[in-house]
Design a protein around this motif. Structure first.
Motif, short mmCIF file in Angstrom:
data_model
loop_
_atom_site.label_atom_id
_atom_site.label_comp_id
_atom_site.label_asym_id
_atom_site.label_seq_id
_atom_site.Cartn_x
_atom_site.Cartn_y
_atom_site.Cartn_z
N PHE A 118 -4.24 0.28 -3.64
CA PHE A 118 -3.34 0.47 -2.88
C PHE A 118 -3.92 1.05 -1.69
O PHE A 118 -3.37 1.04 -0.15
N ALA A 119 -4.96 2.10 -1.38
CA ALA A 119 -5.82 2.96 -0.27
C ALA A 119 -5.69 1.75 0.73
O ALA A 119 -5.83 1.59 1.80
N GLY A 167 0.69 -1.07 -0.11
CA GLY A 167 -0.12 -0.24 0.45
C GLY A 167 0.78 1.32 -0.04
O GLY A 167 0.42 2.42 -0.25
N ARG A 223 -4.55 10.85 -4.52
CA ARG A 223 -5.57 10.01 -4.21
C ARG A 223 -5.67 8.78 -3.98
O ARG A 223 -6.42 8.96 -2.35
N ILE A 224 -4.77 8.21 -3.49
CA ILE A 224 -3.97 6.49 -2.95
C ILE A 224 -4.74 6.97 -0.99
O ILE A 224 -5.61 6.78 -0.22
N GLU A 274 -6.42 2.51 -6.96
CA GLU A 274 -6.48 3.45 -6.04
C GLU A 274 -7.01 2.34 -4.91
O GLU A 274 -6.33 2.68 -3.91
N THR A 275 -8.42 1.65 -5.05
CA THR A 275 -8.83 0.73 -3.91
C THR A 275 -8.01 0.31 -3.44
O THR A 275 -7.85 -0.56 -2.53
N THR A 300 -3.06 0.11 2.24
CA THR A 300 -2.07 1.17 3.65
C THR A 300 -2.73 0.94 4.62
O THR A 300 -2.00 1.19 5.45
#
Length: 505
Positions: free
Chosen positions: A72-73, A7, A38-39, A69-70, A76
């Motif tokens: 990595f978010a 992430g 964004r992330i 994005e989803t 994270t």
């Protein structure tokens, strides 16, 4: 920040390559700085909505920046990403959501009917729609993202922690969730970087769905780790792929034999400038010799490989310079992965002898999600049992002799016979069924159902197809049905599929 997980990759890459383009999709691009921002916003927004470490966040959508994005978010936060195959039917989506225990579902607007049907009885409490309007029960993706702060989220994540649950159809019917850890994905990327020579100057065009581990782990993740560019296509259109290769100066292209065949047969093939291409990776099934020769005429060579979801997915890869010398082979062991061939007792076999392919390495899963029985059956002395048969030649190149007996690969999609057979057996008139794969010039294989009806009953091919429609993904539904008086069986009652293949294939 004590976060060793995937992430953090884009945030770390922002320090080194802030202005470099990370993603291109539908004519728009995001730099590494933009993507990292964004992330971070999405991660903090999800945390504010109650997503915590260990929670599952499901995603239902095609190739789109929001997918990455989803991913990595979510990771994270130490939460677990659950990508869903958009080609599944509503009951299959529902099973994956229920089994994973996902509480958040992010989905694309065009798939809203499937999302609604699939999440009907699941534990999902948060729904977020991409490119769609918000409602009382659903939030808009961009609104959610905008509500989060652009600061790195503080979470402790280790390489041993689970990152993704990928559902793979099981030979006994219900899919199993393969738990890929942060370490599995990281080491798989190292394999790809070493064996394919991925650099920051590379540009990969992804035409296969990101919810398949090959596109994600052999294409997107290694490229983003190295600071290269990922070009996303939502769907495979040969003309658009050829246009993008020329316009975007694509250096790396991945697919299955069917996609490469369709590109080579397109009217624009000869006129398209493909001089930028450097790496062609292919999996799913072996590449026909005629296709190898057709691409060789354009100065291109394939790196065919072998792997599976459970190996994240790379197990072997072919050095491109050897593709014409080792036709039919799936290459050598990946750099950080070990592969061996064993007999029925688990003893390692010498070159030339066919046995079961077993894989070991830091890219191999340790378990299936909440399936200790399946986990125990999948490993032998620490080695993952693939269920596939093959052999090594004297030079260390592997040849796949047979797949899981009941598995069919059609257009790169795995079709497990037991799953389809189970649904066909729901029909009262059916007393027995066997699903086998028959060769197809375009898709590699197509499923054929051999059906035995109860005495005095009658069904048509369309009756079978009508029953399966809506219950299974379209690619799993047989295109052909043969009715037979009696299925050939062993003394123990098992269907002799070898006899059926001999007759119908």
């Amino acid at each position: 920040m004590n976060n060793q997980g995937i992430g953090t990759w884009i945030s770390r890459r922002r320090r080194r390559s802030a202005d470099a383009i990370a993603l291109t999709s539908s004519g728009s691009s995001l730099s590494y700085a933009d993507l990292a921002s964004r992330i971070a916003r999405l991660a903090n927004a999800l945390a504010a909505r109650g997503v915590e470490s260990g929670d599952r966040v499901a995603f239902l959508g095609n190739n789109h920046p929001a997918f990455l994005e989803t991913l990595f978010a979510t990771t994270t936060l130490g939460a677990i990403f659950v990508p869903l195959n958009t080609r599944l039917a509503a009951p299959e989506i529902e099973f994956a959501l229920e089994d994973s225990g996902a509480t958040t579902l992010i989905f694309h607007a065009e798939l809203q009917p499937l999302a609604r049907a699939g999440a009907w009885t699941s534990a999902v409490t948060r729904r977020i729609i991409i490119e769609g309007e918000a409602s009382t029960a659903v939030e808009a993706y961009e609104d959610v993202l905008a509500s989060g702060a652009d600061v790195d989220h503080r979470a402790t994540v280790t390489l041993e922690d689970p990152a993704i649950i990928l559902y793979t159809s099981g030979t006994t019917g219900h899919p199993k969730g393969a738990v890929l850890s942060h370490g599995n994905l990281t080491w798989n990327c190292f394999n790809a970087i070493v064996d394919y020579g991925v650099t920051a100057d590379d540009r990969v065009l992804l035409i296969s769905p990101l919810f398949h581990v090959a596109a994600l782990s052999m294409g997107a993740l290694p490229m983003l780790l190295q600071g290269g560019r990922v070009v996303l296509h939502e769907r495979f259109e040969p003309s658009e792929v050829l246009r993008a290769v020329e316009a975007e100066r694509i250096t790396m292209l991945s697919g299955v034999p069917t996609t490469f065949q369709m590109l080579q047969e397109h009217p624009n093939w000869e006129s398209t400038d493909i001089s930028s291409l450097r790496t062609l990776t292919c999996g799913g099934s072996s590449m026909p010799e005629r296709m190898i020769e057709a691409y060789e005429k354009r100065g291109l060579a394939f790196s065919c490989g072998y792997g599976m979801t459970e190996t994240a997915p790379g197990a072997t890869a072919m050095p491109p310079q050897m593709s014409t010398h080792k036709i039919g082979s799936s290459g050598m062991k990946h750099f950080f992965t070990d592969v061996k061939i064993v007999d029925e007792q688990g003893a390692e076999l010498p070159p030339g002898e066919i046995g079961e392919i077993c894989v070991s390495g830091p890219n191999v899963i340790r378990s299936y999600w909440r399936r200790p029985d399946a986990t125990a059956n999948a490993f032998m002395d620490g080695w993952f049992r693939s269920g596939d048969l093959g052999y090594f030649d004297d030079d260390g190149y592997i040849y796949i002799s047979d797949r899981l007996k009941d598995m069919i690969i059609s257009g790169g999609e795995n079709i497990y016979s037991a799953e389809v057979e189970g649904v066909i057996m729901e029909i009262p008139e059916v007393s027995g069924v066997a699903l086998i794969g028959v060769p197809d010039e375009k898709w590699g294989e197509l499923p054929l159902a051999v059906v035995n009806l109860a005495p005095g009953t009658r069904l048509t091919t369309q009756d079978i197809i009508d029953h399966l429609t809506g219950r299974l993904a379209k690619y799993k539904i047989p295109k052909r049905v043969e009715f037979i008086d009696e299925l050939p069986r062993t003394a123990s009652g098992k269907v002799r599929k070898a006899e059926l293949r001999a007759e119908y294939v």
